[in-house]
Design an enzyme around this catalytic site. Sequence first.
Site, PDB file in Angstrom:
ATOM      1  N   SER A  74     -26.689  28.569 -29.237  1.00 53.97           N
ATOM      2  CA  SER A  74     -26.653  29.174 -30.579  1.00 53.97           C
ATOM      3  C   SER A  74     -25.734  28.359 -31.483  1.00 53.97           C
ATOM      4  CB  SER A  74     -26.095  30.598 -30.509  1.00 53.97           C
ATOM      5  OG  SER A  74     -26.885  31.362 -29.651  1.00 53.97           O
ATOM      6  N   GLU A  94     -20.959  28.476 -34.726  1.00 53.23           N
ATOM      7  CA  GLU A  94     -20.304  28.867 -33.461  1.00 53.23           C
ATOM      8  C   GLU A  94     -19.525  27.719 -32.788  1.00 53.23           C
ATOM      9  OE1 GLU A  94     -22.453  31.463 -30.482  1.00 53.23           O
ATOM     10  OE2 GLU A  94     -21.876  29.837 -29.162  1.00 53.23           O
ATOM     11  N   ARG A 100     -17.464  36.657 -29.271  1.00 50.17           N
ATOM     12  CA  ARG A 100     -17.367  35.189 -29.328  1.00 50.17           C
ATOM     13  C   ARG A 100     -15.981  34.747 -29.804  1.00 50.17           C
ATOM     14  NH1 ARG A 100     -21.176  36.279 -27.002  1.00 50.17           N
ATOM     15  NH2 ARG A 100     -23.313  35.503 -27.203  1.00 50.17           N
TER      16      ARG A 100
HETATM   17  C1  LIG Z   1     -28.401  25.529 -23.936  1.00 48.59           C
HETATM   18  C2  LIG Z   1     -27.117  26.288 -24.194  1.00 48.59           C
HETATM   19  C3  LIG Z   1     -27.087  27.654 -24.035  1.00 48.59           C
HETATM   20  C4  LIG Z   1     -25.904  28.367 -24.256  1.00 48.59           C
HETATM   21  N1  LIG Z   1     -25.917  29.710 -24.091  1.00 48.59           N
HETATM   22  C5  LIG Z   1     -24.797  30.433 -24.317  1.00 48.59           C
HETATM   23  C6  LIG Z   1     -24.811  31.857 -24.157  1.00 48.59           C
HETATM   24  O1  LIG Z   1     -25.810  32.454 -23.775  1.00 48.59           O
HETATM   25  N2  LIG Z   1     -23.668  32.534 -24.424  1.00 48.59           N
HETATM   26  C7  LIG Z   1     -22.525  31.906 -24.810  1.00 48.59           C
HETATM   27  O2  LIG Z   1     -21.516  32.599 -25.033  1.00 48.59           O
HETATM   28  N3  LIG Z   1     -22.487  30.551 -24.967  1.00 48.59           N
HETATM   29  C8  LIG Z   1     -23.581  29.806 -24.733  1.00 48.59           C
HETATM   30  N4  LIG Z   1     -23.570  28.445 -24.906  1.00 48.59           N
HETATM   31  C9  LIG Z   1     -22.327  27.806 -25.365  1.00 48.59           C
HETATM   32  C10 LIG Z   1     -21.455  27.186 -24.229  1.00 48.59           C
HETATM   33  O3  LIG Z   1     -22.226  26.891 -23.097  1.00 48.59           O
HETATM   34  C11 LIG Z   1     -20.302  28.105 -23.813  1.00 48.59           C
HETATM   35  O4  LIG Z   1     -19.481  28.390 -24.910  1.00 48.59           O
HETATM   36  C12 LIG Z   1     -19.433  27.459 -22.699  1.00 48.59           C
HETATM   37  O5  LIG Z   1     -18.461  28.369 -22.254  1.00 48.59           O
HETATM   38  C13 LIG Z   1     -18.731  26.181 -23.153  1.00 48.59           C
HETATM   39  O6  LIG Z   1     -18.207  25.591 -21.993  1.00 48.59           O
HETATM   40  P1  LIG Z   1     -17.791  24.073 -21.928  1.00 48.59           P
HETATM   41  O7  LIG Z   1     -17.093  23.861 -20.622  1.00 48.59           O
HETATM   42  O8  LIG Z   1     -18.937  23.201 -22.212  1.00 48.59           O
HETATM   43  O9  LIG Z   1     -16.708  24.005 -23.083  1.00 48.59           O
HETATM   44  P2  LIG Z   1     -16.537  22.942 -24.331  1.00 48.59           P
HETATM   45  O10 LIG Z   1     -17.786  23.005 -25.106  1.00 48.59           O
HETATM   46  O11 LIG Z   1     -16.173  21.610 -23.737  1.00 48.59           O
HETATM   47  O12 LIG Z   1     -15.338  23.570 -25.048  1.00 48.59           O
HETATM   48  C14 LIG Z   1     -15.477  24.770 -25.778  1.00 48.59           C
HETATM   49  C15 LIG Z   1     -14.090  25.152 -26.344  1.00 48.59           C
HETATM   50  O13 LIG Z   1     -13.220  25.490 -25.279  1.00 48.59           O
HETATM   51  C16 LIG Z   1     -12.016  24.709 -25.316  1.00 48.59           C
HETATM   52  N5  LIG Z   1     -11.660  24.458 -23.902  1.00 48.59           N
HETATM   53  C17 LIG Z   1     -12.448  23.917 -22.951  1.00 48.59           C
HETATM   54  N6  LIG Z   1     -11.808  23.907 -21.762  1.00 48.59           N
HETATM   55  C18 LIG Z   1     -10.580  24.462 -21.981  1.00 48.59           C
HETATM   56  C19 LIG Z   1      -9.437  24.732 -21.151  1.00 48.59           C
HETATM   57  N7  LIG Z   1      -9.418  24.431 -19.833  1.00 48.59           N
HETATM   58  N8  LIG Z   1      -8.353  25.313 -21.721  1.00 48.59           N
HETATM   59  C20 LIG Z   1      -8.336  25.631 -23.050  1.00 48.59           C
HETATM   60  N9  LIG Z   1      -9.372  25.386 -23.888  1.00 48.59           N
HETATM   61  C21 LIG Z   1     -10.475  24.815 -23.353  1.00 48.59           C
HETATM   62  C22 LIG Z   1     -12.397  23.445 -26.077  1.00 48.59           C
HETATM   63  O14 LIG Z   1     -11.265  22.878 -26.727  1.00 48.59           O
HETATM   64  C23 LIG Z   1     -13.398  24.012 -27.090  1.00 48.59           C
HETATM   65  O15 LIG Z   1     -12.723  24.584 -28.188  1.00 48.59           O
HETATM   66  C24 LIG Z   1     -24.725  27.692 -24.667  1.00 48.59           C
HETATM   67  C25 LIG Z   1     -24.755  26.296 -24.828  1.00 48.59           C
HETATM   68  C26 LIG Z   1     -25.938  25.598 -24.583  1.00 48.59           C
HETATM   69  C27 LIG Z   1     -25.944  24.092 -24.734  1.00 48.59           C
END
Ligand SMILES: Cc1cc2nc3c(=O)[nH]c(=O)nc-3n(C[C@H](O)[C@H](O)[C@H](O)COP(=O)(O)OP(=O)(O)OC[C@H]3O[C@@H](n4cnc5c(N)ncnc54)[C@H](O)[C@@H]3O)c2cc1C
Length: 348
Positions: A238, A333, A164
């Site tokens: 999580s 997280e 992570r």
């Molecule tokens: C129901 C649910 C289940 C999930 N299950 C998992 C799982 O099984 N495993 C897991 O690892 N995660 C899980 N997650 C967490 C999440 O989905 C992941 O971490 C996902 O990759 C976040 O993507 P996002 O586009 O929503 O990023 P955001 O939440 O919008 O951003 C996350 C981080 O990335 C940075 N960021 C975003 N885009 C960029 C970019 N283009 N360049 C640089 N930095 C950037 C942001 O500044 C922030 O710090 C889950 C979340 C939910 C709601």
Amino acid sequence: MKPLADFPLDSMNTLGVKSKAEYFYSFGSVEELEHVIGWARSHNQPLRLLGGGSNVLLEPDVSGLILQSAILGKHCVRDTESQVWLKVGAGENWHDFTQWSIQNGYCGLENLSLIPGLVGASPIQNIGAYGVEVSSLIESVEVYDLEQNQLRTLNKMECEFAYRDSIFKRSEGRALIVLNITFVLDKSPSVNISYPVLQQHFENANIAKPSARDVANAVIEIRQNKLPSPSETPNVGSFFKNPVVDEDQLSQLLKLHPEMPHYTHGALYKIAAAWLIDQAGWKGKAIAGVAVHHQQALVVVNPEHQNLDVILGFASEVQRDIQQKFGISLEIEPQCLASIELDRSAAW
Ligand SMILES: Cc1cc2nc3c(=O)[nH]c(=O)nc-3n(C[C@H](O)[C@H](O)[C@H](O)COP(=O)(O)OP(=O)(O)OC[C@H]3O[C@@H](n4cnc5c(N)ncnc54)[C@H](O)[C@@H]3O)c2cc1C
């Protein structure tokens, strides 16, 4: 090209927190990105990066300019008999990309089906599920470096992936905007069902050699049964990381709690945070409208759309209790959006 002022983020974070950005801009190309960076410099606004908002904690008023990558595209850049190299835009939807890759006969992403968010965020915390971490499928990450004002390509080593974690979460990688990612996928069916829940699933279904599609369907089914959908019950998946301890700490803990689930993690050990939270009696418990989910102790839910202070207050109660009962500190997280100050003297 002009960023939008006072932009509502309520529907752009899966935790359902009411929030608004001072400025917001979604860029679809490097040219648009360079323009908007110029605007931020001339208006002295710091930058923050947002993907699909599924792993962030948003303050009620987020200062500066929030950028979201809307760069699209899935291109095959190299191809051998056994593997394919796909360059994918940061703005693509993660789950749609995993399903598209399976439909096209590529193998590797099936265990990561149904994770919310955009492709660009996948390397940030090195997303992982059901025995696979995305770092095992990434060849390189193309970024815009705000310190050097240029495009760069980081190979896998330079991304410094860990559990992570990656360089993008640390201070030395905060000025990097992910634009495109190159994934290496297998053409032959080489699925990973080593994770116990998946093994059990295929034993029960009497399937000895599941395809990538079978694994994706199993992961989707398991996730839908286990995790609350953010569209119905706001959450970020999580909320706490599984704590990592060394052998000495583990043996101390096992003396007191012999039944405590733990897994090897390189030379260290991962402890199931869900078990700690459940044992401490937090499953289903709510304070001021924020709760630990009744079925999944790692998930904090926010059905009443409370603000960040209330959510963090609840989380610190859980952390304090786990520290007191087990001597373990739980780490959160999801993160607040880091602010990137731009060097105004940089040439444009
Ligand atoms: C129901 C649910 C289940 C999930 N299950 C998992 C799982 O099984 N495993 C897991 O690892 N995660 C899980 N997650 C967490 C999440 O989905 C992941 O971490 C996902 O990759 C976040 O993507 P996002 O586009 O929503 O990023 P955001 O939440 O919008 O951003 C996350 C981080 O990335 C940075 N960021 C975003 N885009 C960029 C970019 N283009 N360049 C640089 N930095 C950037 C942001 O500044 C922030 O710090 C889950 C979340 C939910 C709601």
